[in-house]
Design an enzyme around this catalytic site. Structure first.
Site, mmCIF file in Angstrom:
data_model
loop_
_atom_site.group_PDB
_atom_site.id
_atom_site.type_symbol
_atom_site.label_atom_id
_atom_site.label_comp_id
_atom_site.label_asym_id
_atom_site.label_seq_id
_atom_site.Cartn_x
_atom_site.Cartn_y
_atom_site.Cartn_z
ATOM 1 N N ASN A 74 -1.714 -5.399 -2.196
ATOM 2 C CA ASN A 74 -0.787 -6.514 -2.308
ATOM 3 C C ASN A 74 -0.696 -7.372 -1.057
ATOM 4 O OD1 ASN A 74 0.020 -6.339 -5.023
ATOM 5 N ND2 ASN A 74 1.203 -4.520 -4.539
ATOM 6 N N HIS A 101 -0.022 4.513 -5.317
ATOM 7 C CA HIS A 101 0.141 3.202 -5.942
ATOM 8 C C HIS A 101 -0.901 2.994 -7.033
ATOM 9 C CE1 HIS A 101 -0.024 -1.453 -5.493
ATOM 10 N NE2 HIS A 101 0.763 -1.097 -6.483
ATOM 11 N N GLU A 123 -4.165 3.561 -4.955
ATOM 12 C CA GLU A 123 -4.054 3.359 -3.511
ATOM 13 C C GLU A 123 -3.197 4.493 -2.956
ATOM 14 O OE1 GLU A 123 -3.475 -0.716 -0.854
ATOM 15 O OE2 GLU A 123 -2.291 -0.440 -2.670
ATOM 16 N N SER A 148 4.935 -0.973 -4.486
ATOM 17 C CA SER A 148 3.882 -1.955 -4.283
ATOM 18 C C SER A 148 3.785 -2.422 -2.850
ATOM 19 C CB SER A 148 4.128 -3.181 -5.182
ATOM 20 O OG SER A 148 4.260 -2.816 -6.529
#
Length: 282
Positions: free
Chosen positions: A190, A140, A152, A119
């Site tokens: 994130n 991701h 991602e 993450s």
């Protein structure tokens, strides 16, 4: 290298979701975990989700059986020697991920791409643990993996164009929409999401509003499908804390300091949905 067999390290909520998506796309899947009972639990979760899809008429019973038939579970990382592409979806712990990638580098065939579902941990740091940094990339997925469309794709400094294109194309094969991010702490998703969640925890910590009011404001005022505190419980408060620590350590900026209340909940074992209690009770 043609990708026929897809390896997944970890069988938790992210790992089993990735395994399900890969098997649904027609790939043979090897899903590994540190104990076979963990892998069995992951496979049981996949079976439960597919059974619901059959009951709702989304897939046939034959489709379900075919998908499950493509998934092999194991507790032996050495089985990844048969994989053509691997994604690591273990706990968000840098030391653990470094060990996994060192081992995979020795186990997997030379041309195999080693991807990580991290993450927030920089891809370059993970790639440096291997002798194939050009074959290491971030992939991701979002939770829940079978439902969320985004992947991602994060390039490390050494990631080759071929590795990037193969990973991008594989995301499309899975029915996902890939987005490219560069290798900064937290990447895109994130770096934006977790500071917002952390600020919501600060709002609760300071008594600005109750958990329900904070989430209601963000759902109805900002049109978010889920409030930030409920979302944190879904992600896992330990994962949220780990990401905030990565951001804080990576940028050395106080705006990324994890809220003390978040840390207190994690230390108490209140990790969200997976433990039955986080900001809400389950």
């Amino acid at each position: 290298m043609e990708i026929n067999t897809f390896g997944v390290i970890g069988s938790g909520q992210m790992g089993n979701g990735i395994a399900q998506v890969a098997a649904t796309a027609g790939l043979n899947v090897i899903m590994s975990d540190i104990k076979i009972e963990f892998a069995e639990k992951g496979l049981a979760t996949i079976t439960k989700i597919l059974t619901k899809s059959v009951d709702k008429g989304k897939i046939s019973a034959g489709d379900k059986d075919a998908i499950l038939g493509r998934i092999k579970i194991t507790a032996d990382l050495a089985d990844m020697a048969d994989a053509d592409f691997v994604v690591e979806a273990a706990t968000e712990n840098e030391t653990l991920k470094f060990k996994i990638f060192k081992d995979l580098d020795e186990i997997c065939k030379p041309g195999v791409i080693l991807s990580t579902n991290t993450s927030s941990i920089p891809i370059g740091r993970i790639a440096a643990q291997t002798g194939r940094p050009d074959k290491v990339i971030g992939m991701h997925f979002m939770n829940p993996v079978p439902v969320m469309k985004l992947v991602e794709v994060i390039r490390g400094l050494a990631t080759s164009d071929d590795t990037f294109q193969t990973t991008w194309d594989l995301s499309l094969k899975f029915g996902k929409t890939p987005a490219q991010a560069n290798d900064f702490p937290g990447f895109i998703a994130n770096r934006i999401l977790l500071p917002m969640i952390n600020e919501a925890v600060f709002a609760l910590y300071h008594g600005v509003g109750t958990r329900e009011d904070i989430d209601t404001v963000m759902r109805l005022g900002m049109n978010h499908p889920m409030g930030p505190l409920a979302l944190a419980d879904l992600i896992g408060l330990d994962t949220c804390l780990a990401i905030m620590e990565t951001l804080y350590n990576g940028f050395k900026d106080s705006k990324y300091r994890p809220c003390p209340l978040l840390r207190k909940y994690v230390e108490a074992g209140w990790l969200g949905r997976k433990t039955g209690r986080g900001f809400y009770e389950y």
